[in-house]
Design an enzyme around this catalytic site. Structure first.
Site: not given
Length: 814
Positions: A581, A608, A611, A613, A680, A684
């Site tokens: 990310k 993709e 965010v 998985a 994290d 996202k």
């Protein structure tokens, strides 16, 4: 009567000559044949090298001559019966004495003229044809040696003499009419001028000799025997999937040979094409293979096949003459070509701008200096008056040509060609297309040649399978699962999506390994363990240097250093699929730069799995925006780790035990604090807001952390010790929510251009309440989904689902 020509590899040694003899016996059983032979493989080059060394006063030249003499003496011993050997051994020695005398003269004078070069070079064919004739005679064949140089007449343009067809045809017809034999053996490549001086027809001229003879006697067929089974759809040294072309027209064959198809010397076609004589290219070492038929009257061509072949020429230079003084002035082109013609410089390709402001020529790189000097001299006055600029030069280039008669009746061929090259980052320096539309030629950097030829071959001849090269960085939980999925799913992809995924590079934090042919499934762990020391920037350099078509770089790390190589890869049109990310959540300007680089260099930058998985969250936003909708708000639980932790934590186990279990099961980042501190999740929601069109920076996101500050100190091991210390804090958070009939969820929100993340109490009637295990949920409100929101929900963590999301991005990227 047929004419059969055998190249240097076909007569390289005694075993090869015996194979030629078998072919001759079969072909001569029913009709007369003419056998034209080249020098033994490598002989002409070594003769010229010895003479060049002599001219440079290099005393090692006798060593080369001795090597060649031994080669021919051994051939005599291997082919002829002992009773016939003495005379032919003396024959070989006598002629090598002559060659040595010539080289000694060159050494003394220090001069190696084109005329002497032809004299030296002609000995290769002269010797091979005589020895092969002797072999045929000893085998009981009705064979006679004929000296091509006595009958093929040329001008005095030594090393590439021009044939006088009127004289040559009369000479050859008279010879065959007055000397009836079953088999004639003639040296290729050599001829003579009107004074009897030896001349040659250019490198590869043995093919031409055979065509001249075939045309003169109106042969039934010309056969060119070599070490490949015909003309190929591309150079098999570059393209492993290249295949034999069964049938091809004279014009197509001429175009392919002119632009580098070395199986046939370009001038060969003209003499037989005029007489409509079929030309077959066959393999000496696989005589039963059908080979390639070159003819006017083709029987089995595929009308749906757009191109017949792709050829390439290396060592090309571009010369560009330009200037405002060229516009509207007649005679500029004539003057340019005249000065090059005077220097005997062959122009391979020409392109001129419609404004007449510039003319670009492609020539052999070896002629670059002479061409530049000749042009600057011819346009000296124009240069002084600044009407024309000095010649611009580009070298280390190649020409790649796509050839086919059917191209002229199809639209979109050029678009198809340029699109697939552009998508792989190949810059085209010049383009030429003849009015006949049989050939589209491009000039590219020489180090892009293999990649370009493979791309075009795949596009025009292997459309059923697209070869994709993967470079995977990160072989932890997700990486291991992805590798397994690639190997397991590849057959399905080939059968249903016409894709073949090949892992060409792997790296972990310690080691990296590369294999262009693909890293085998059963040995990738061992190969990686024994690879070279890992380096992100070296990994990037290897990808660029290897320059393989349809390359995809896959970042499965959380490493901050890896995204530093994205820019360079995108500039080289390497697709990027990132689970990492860092790049998409970096400074907004860097995020936009990477997105724009992908767009400008015709490649893909997909993330993709940043965010949710494998959930289609970013893809859903992209689809909404592309369709004209606008995101007004986002409410989401985006951390599978935090959802798992707060679903599992009920006070009966310690908070640290639950977190440790989440890490053990692969739900957390390598450092769980990135999840628990909300970093994290903040990244996202930032990525989602940016993909929705909002230029947010990371520091603009409000992060309401539930984690005590002390937890962020020290390493991961120390972190777990501190968690135990604060167990009462976490138990209190749980109890407060439970007391009011709610549960804890770590929620990300975006509304009215602002974003925040933090722990919230969630009531039973909320869409976020019934979210179990490691599941994620994203609730979109848009202009279209204003009353009833759009919801994406499912597993948002775990190696298997994350790997499948990466896999999907890989497939989309190509």
């Amino acid at each position: 009567m047929k004419v059969l020509k055998f190249g240097g590899t076909s007569v390289a040694h005694a075993q090869a000559v015996l194979q030629v003899e078998k072919i001759i016996k079969k072909e001569s059983s029913a009709k007369q044949i003419v056998v034209v032979v080249s020098a033994l493989h490598g002989v002409t080059d070594l003769l010229i090298k010895a003479a060049e060394q002599a001219s440079e006063a290099n005393e090692s030249y006798p060593h080369h001559l001795k090597t060649l003499e031994e080669k021919h003496l051994n051939l005599v011993k291997d082919l002829l019966p002992i009773s016939a050997q003495s005379a032919w051994l003396s024959f070989v020695k006598k002629h090598f004495n002559d060659i040595e005398d010539i080289c000694n003269g060159i050494f003394t004078l220090g001069e190696f003229t084109p005329r002497i070069k032809d004299k030296i070079a002609s000995y290769g064919e002269f010797l091979s044809s005589n020895i092969i004739t002797a072999r045929f005679e000893s085998a009981g064949l009705d064979a006679v040696w004929m000296n091509s140089a006595d009958y093929i007449r040329t001008n005095t343009h030594y090393t590439r003499a021009k044939v006088d067809f009127n004289v040559s045809n009369n000479n050859l017809r008279h010879y065959f009419e007055t000397n009836p034999r079953q088999i004639y053996v003639a040296p290729g490549f050599i001829a003579s001028d009107e004074h009897g001086n030896r001349t040659t027809l250019g490198r590869g001229g043995s093919d031409y000799s055979a065509a001249i003879i075939a045309s003169a006697i109106n042969a039934e067929e010309l056969q060119i025997w070599t070490d490949v089974s015909g003309m190929m759809t591309a150079d098999p040294r570059l393209v492993s999937q290249a295949k034999v072309i069964p049938e091809i027209t004279y014009q197509e064959a001429m175009e392919l040979s002119h632009f580098g198809a070395k199986v046939l010397y370009p001038p060969t076609i003209q003499p037989v094409m005029i007489k409509n004589i079929d030309l077959c290219i066959k393999n000496t070492f696989n005589a039963d293979a059908s080979g390639t038929l070159i003819s006017h009257d083709l029987q089995n061509t595929d009308p749906e096949q757009i191109a017949v072949g792709i050829s390439n020429m290396n060592n090309i230079a571009l010369l560009t003459l330009e200037g405002s003084g060229m516009v509207g002035i007649p005679g500029i082109s004539a003057k340019l070509f005249q000065c090059l013609s005077h220097e005997k410089i062959n122009v391979i390709l020409i392109t001129q701008s419609s404004s007449e402001h510039s003319i670009t020529l492609a020539i052999d790189e070896k002629e670059l200096f002479h061409a530049e000097s000749a042009i600057n001299l011819a346009f000296e006055d124009d240069l002084k008056l600044q009407r024309i600029e000095p010649v611009k030069i580009e070298n280390r280039l190649s020409i790649v040509a796509v050839v086919g008669e059917n191209m002229k009746s199809r639209s979109g061929v050029s678009a198809k060609m340029f699109s697939c090259l552009g998508n792989n980052g190949i810059n085209i320096r010049a383009i030429a297309q003849g009015s006949s539309e049989k050939n589209i030629s491009i000039v590219i950097a020489e180090n892009d040649t293999k990649k370009a030829v493979n791309i075009l071959h795949e596009e025009f001849f292997e459309s059923e399978i697209k070869q994709v090269h993967l470079y995977i960085c990160g072989t932890g939980n997700v990486g291991t699962k992805l590798i397994q999925q690639v190997y397991a799913q590849n057959k399905y992809l080939r059968d249903h999506l016409s894709l073949n995924l090949r892992i060409a590079g792997l790296s972990n934090s310690r080691k990296m390994v590369f294999l262009n042919e693909g890293i085998p499934e059963n040995d990738y762990v061992n190969l990686l363990e024994n690879g070279e020391k890992a380096s992100a920037h070296q990994f990037s350099r290897e990808i660029v240097t290897r320059n393989l078509r349809n390359s995809v770089f896959v970042d499965l790390t959380a490493n901050t250093e890896i995204p530093e190589i994205y820019e360079n890869l995108l500039k080289k049109s390497v697709n990027i699929v990132a689970c990492n990310k860092i790049a998409a959540a970096s400074d907004f300007e860097n995020y936009k730069k990477l997105k724009n680089l992908a767009k400008n260099h015709n490649c893909r930058f997909f993330f993709e799995t940043n965010v949710g998985a494998g959930l289609p969250i970013i893809g859903t936003i992209n689809d909404l925006v592309r369709s004209g909708d606008a995101i007004t708000s986002i409410k989401a639980v985006l951390s599978g780790t935090l959802n798992f932790v707060f679903n599992e934590y009920d006070g009966t186990q310690s908070f640290s035990e639950v977190v440790a279990r989440a890490q053990k099961e692969g739900f957390t980042e390598p450092d769980p604090r990135l999840d628990l501190a909300g970093t994290d999740v903040a990244r996202k929601i930032l990525i989602l807001a940016r993909e929705a069109g909002f230029p947010l920076q990371f520091n603009e996101i409000e992060n309401i952390s539930f984690l005590p500050k002390e937890c962020m100190q020290g390493d991961v091991e120390n972190f777990y010790t501190i968690l135990v210390k604060y167990e009462d804090h976490f138990k209190n958070l749980f109890d407060q929510a439970k007391k009011v009939g709610k549960i804890l969820k770590y929620v990300a929100e975006f509304d009215n251009g602002k974003a925040k993340v933090g722990l919230q109490h969630i009531a039973p009637d909320s869409d976020l309440f019934h979210l179990y295990g490691k599941d994620n949920i994203v609730i979109f409100k848009t202009l279209r989904y204003s009353q009833q929101p759009l919801v994406v929900k499912g597993a948002g963590a775990g190696a298997e689902v994350t790997a499948s999301g990466v896999f999907a991005d890989i497939v989309r990227s190509v």
